[in-house]
Design a protein around this motif. Structure first.
Motif, PDB file in Angstrom:
ATOM      1  N   SER A 129      27.131 -42.153  -6.306  1.00  0.00           N
ATOM      2  CA  SER A 129      26.213 -41.645  -5.280  1.00  0.00           C
ATOM      3  C   SER A 129      26.896 -40.578  -4.431  1.00  0.00           C
ATOM      4  O   SER A 129      26.274 -39.584  -4.042  1.00  0.00           O
ATOM      5  CB  SER A 129      25.750 -42.797  -4.380  1.00  0.00           C
ATOM      6  N   PHE A 130      28.176 -40.790  -4.156  1.00  0.00           N
ATOM      7  CA  PHE A 130      28.957 -39.798  -3.411  1.00  0.00           C
ATOM      8  C   PHE A 130      28.948 -38.465  -4.170  1.00  0.00           C
ATOM      9  O   PHE A 130      28.716 -37.397  -3.597  1.00  0.00           O
ATOM     10  CB  PHE A 130      30.392 -40.325  -3.242  1.00  0.00           C
ATOM     11  N   GLY A 190      21.638 -41.076  -2.727  1.00  0.00           N
ATOM     12  CA  GLY A 190      21.922 -42.512  -2.768  1.00  0.00           C
ATOM     13  C   GLY A 190      20.739 -43.305  -3.300  1.00  0.00           C
ATOM     14  O   GLY A 190      20.897 -44.214  -4.112  1.00  0.00           O
ATOM     15  N   LEU A 191      19.543 -42.923  -2.872  1.00  0.00           N
ATOM     16  CA  LEU A 191      18.332 -43.609  -3.333  1.00  0.00           C
ATOM     17  C   LEU A 191      18.122 -43.388  -4.837  1.00  0.00           C
ATOM     18  O   LEU A 191      17.842 -44.324  -5.597  1.00  0.00           O
ATOM     19  CB  LEU A 191      17.129 -43.078  -2.543  1.00  0.00           C
ATOM     20  N   LEU A 192      18.298 -42.127  -5.273  1.00  0.00           N
ATOM     21  CA  LEU A 192      18.102 -41.804  -6.688  1.00  0.00           C
ATOM     22  C   LEU A 192      19.129 -42.527  -7.570  1.00  0.00           C
ATOM     23  O   LEU A 192      18.789 -43.059  -8.625  1.00  0.00           O
ATOM     24  CB  LEU A 192      18.207 -40.285  -6.917  1.00  0.00           C
ATOM     25  N   MET A 193      20.393 -42.550  -7.136  1.00  0.00           N
ATOM     26  CA  MET A 193      21.436 -43.197  -7.939  1.00  0.00           C
ATOM     27  C   MET A 193      21.201 -44.689  -8.010  1.00  0.00           C
ATOM     28  O   MET A 193      21.408 -45.311  -9.046  1.00  0.00           O
ATOM     29  CB  MET A 193      22.825 -42.910  -7.353  1.00  0.00           C
ATOM     30  N   TRP A 194      20.767 -45.274  -6.907  1.00  0.00           N
ATOM     31  CA  TRP A 194      20.454 -46.707  -6.891  1.00  0.00           C
ATOM     32  C   TRP A 194      19.376 -47.017  -7.943  1.00  0.00           C
ATOM     33  O   TRP A 194      19.529 -47.934  -8.754  1.00  0.00           O
ATOM     34  CB  TRP A 194      19.972 -47.103  -5.494  1.00  0.00           C
ATOM     35  N   GLY A 195      18.304 -46.223  -7.946  1.00  0.00           N
ATOM     36  CA  GLY A 195      17.227 -46.417  -8.918  1.00  0.00           C
ATOM     37  C   GLY A 195      17.733 -46.214 -10.340  1.00  0.00           C
ATOM     38  O   GLY A 195      17.416 -47.007 -11.237  1.00  0.00           O
ATOM     39  N   LEU A 196      18.549 -45.194 -10.540  1.00  0.00           N
ATOM     40  CA  LEU A 196      19.051 -44.889 -11.882  1.00  0.00           C
ATOM     41  C   LEU A 196      19.968 -46.006 -12.391  1.00  0.00           C
ATOM     42  O   LEU A 196      19.851 -46.447 -13.545  1.00  0.00           O
ATOM     43  CB  LEU A 196      19.816 -43.551 -11.845  1.00  0.00           C
ATOM     44  N   ILE A 197      20.865 -46.463 -11.519  1.00  0.00           N
ATOM     45  CA  ILE A 197      21.814 -47.502 -11.940  1.00  0.00           C
ATOM     46  C   ILE A 197      21.075 -48.807 -12.262  1.00  0.00           C
ATOM     47  O   ILE A 197      21.366 -49.464 -13.271  1.00  0.00           O
ATOM     48  CB  ILE A 197      22.881 -47.737 -10.841  1.00  0.00           C
ATOM     49  N   LEU A 198      20.102 -49.163 -11.435  1.00  0.00           N
ATOM     50  CA  LEU A 198      19.349 -50.395 -11.715  1.00  0.00           C
ATOM     51  C   LEU A 198      18.548 -50.252 -13.009  1.00  0.00           C
ATOM     52  O   LEU A 198      18.425 -51.193 -13.787  1.00  0.00           O
ATOM     53  CB  LEU A 198      18.409 -50.728 -10.555  1.00  0.00           C
ATOM     54  N   SER A 206      22.554 -58.567  -4.153  1.00  0.00           N
ATOM     55  CA  SER A 206      21.111 -58.340  -3.994  1.00  0.00           C
ATOM     56  C   SER A 206      20.795 -56.851  -4.099  1.00  0.00           C
ATOM     57  O   SER A 206      21.646 -56.007  -3.790  1.00  0.00           O
ATOM     58  CB  SER A 206      20.625 -58.886  -2.649  1.00  0.00           C
ATOM     59  N   GLN A 207      19.576 -56.549  -4.515  1.00  0.00           N
ATOM     60  CA  GLN A 207      19.180 -55.140  -4.694  1.00  0.00           C
ATOM     61  C   GLN A 207      19.214 -54.397  -3.362  1.00  0.00           C
ATOM     62  O   GLN A 207      19.549 -53.214  -3.311  1.00  0.00           O
ATOM     63  CB  GLN A 207      17.787 -55.069  -5.312  1.00  0.00           C
ATOM     64  N   THR A 208      18.858 -55.112  -2.287  1.00  0.00           N
ATOM     65  CA  THR A 208      18.868 -54.468  -0.969  1.00  0.00           C
ATOM     66  C   THR A 208      20.293 -54.075  -0.590  1.00  0.00           C
ATOM     67  O   THR A 208      20.532 -52.990  -0.059  1.00  0.00           O
ATOM     68  CB  THR A 208      18.307 -55.434   0.092  1.00  0.00           C
ATOM     69  N   ARG A 209      21.229 -54.961  -0.870  1.00  0.00           N
ATOM     70  CA  ARG A 209      22.625 -54.667  -0.544  1.00  0.00           C
ATOM     71  C   ARG A 209      23.155 -53.505  -1.399  1.00  0.00           C
ATOM     72  O   ARG A 209      23.865 -52.638  -0.924  1.00  0.00           O
ATOM     73  CB  ARG A 209      23.462 -55.922  -0.778  1.00  0.00           C
ATOM     74  N   LEU A 210      22.746 -53.497  -2.665  1.00  0.00           N
ATOM     75  CA  LEU A 210      23.152 -52.398  -3.553  1.00  0.00           C
ATOM     76  C   LEU A 210      22.597 -51.068  -3.042  1.00  0.00           C
ATOM     77  O   LEU A 210      23.283 -50.042  -3.057  1.00  0.00           O
ATOM     78  CB  LEU A 210      22.670 -52.652  -4.986  1.00  0.00           C
ATOM     79  N   GLN A 255      24.614 -49.962  -0.072  1.00  0.00           N
ATOM     80  CA  GLN A 255      25.911 -49.433  -0.511  1.00  0.00           C
ATOM     81  C   GLN A 255      25.763 -48.011  -1.055  1.00  0.00           C
ATOM     82  O   GLN A 255      26.573 -47.124  -0.768  1.00  0.00           O
ATOM     83  CB  GLN A 255      26.514 -50.329  -1.604  1.00  0.00           C
ATOM     84  N   SER A 256      24.717 -47.814  -1.845  1.00  0.00           N
ATOM     85  CA  SER A 256      24.495 -46.502  -2.457  1.00  0.00           C
ATOM     86  C   SER A 256      24.131 -45.457  -1.400  1.00  0.00           C
ATOM     87  O   SER A 256      24.603 -44.309  -1.439  1.00  0.00           O
ATOM     88  CB  SER A 256      23.400 -46.611  -3.512  1.00  0.00           C
ATOM     89  N   LEU A 257      23.298 -45.866  -0.430  1.00  0.00           N
ATOM     90  CA  LEU A 257      22.901 -44.935   0.636  1.00  0.00           C
ATOM     91  C   LEU A 257      24.110 -44.534   1.483  1.00  0.00           C
ATOM     92  O   LEU A 257      24.278 -43.353   1.835  1.00  0.00           O
ATOM     93  CB  LEU A 257      21.843 -45.581   1.542  1.00  0.00           C
TER      94      LEU A 257
END
Ligand SMILES: [Zn+2]
Length: 178
Positions: free
Chosen positions: A35-36, A76-84, A104-108, A111-113
């Motif tokens: 995400s960084f 961060g939002l896009l990477m979170w969606g992509l990784i999941l 949890s997905q919220t915690r992930l 972290q990504s954000l």
């Protein structure tokens, strides 16, 4: 500052990865390097866009702390969606998938954000040392007092060495079972 094609003003995005590599090597394991990096790439799309159109200035809204932070959060939002999404495609036995499932997905997402935000803010800071056409604190104030405070060559050399050092550190410090 004059703009020279092929000169110092072309975006050398990989240099921006060095602080992220160092954070990955020494910081919390939950740091999302992807995400960084995505935040840094997304912000420099702005420069490539205006270069392709031959329009100055090259550094505009995304190269402000406000725009860079927003771009970082979007990355961060896009990477979170992509990784999941990618994790869904992995077999259930995948250690990577199992590790993600423990959080949890919220915690992930958080972290990504956070990693995206750090990527966005660090990008604007590093670029503000080089580029006189930036207004990092827009809309509060315009201008860039930091431009030219360090030579572009020194900055790139420093970041390049930091990146190499961080990669070695990461390889050395990482848990081989992970
Ligand atoms: Zn940039």
């Amino acid at each position: 500052m004059k703009y020279q094609p092929g000169g110092s003003l072309i975006p050398l995005t990989p240099f921006h990865f060095s602080p992220g590599l160092l954070t990955k090597a020494c910081g919390p394991r939950s740091f999302w390097l992807t995400s960084f990096m995505a935040a840094n790439v997304l912000i420099d799309v702005e420069v490539l866009y205006y270069m392709s159109r031959n329009e100055l200035p090259l550094h505009r809204s995304l190269h402000t702390y406000l725009g860079g932070s927003a771009a970082g959060l979007v990355a961060g939002l896009l990477m979170w969606g992509l990784i999941l999404f990618l994790a869904r495609l992995m077999p259930p036995t995948s250690r990577w998938k199992q590790r993600l499932a423990r959080t949890s997905q919220t915690r992930l997402l958080l972290q990504s954000l956070i990693a995206g935000l750090i990527g966005g803010v660090s990008h604007v800071f590093l670029d503000s040392l080089m580029h006189a056409d930036m207004h990092p604190f827009w809309p509060i104030t315009t201008g860039n007092a930091l431009a030219g405070s360090i030579s572009v060559a020194s900055l790139h050399l420093g970041l390049g060495l930091l990146g190499l050092f961080s990669i070695f550190l990461w390889l050395f410090l990482r848990d081989p079972r992970s």
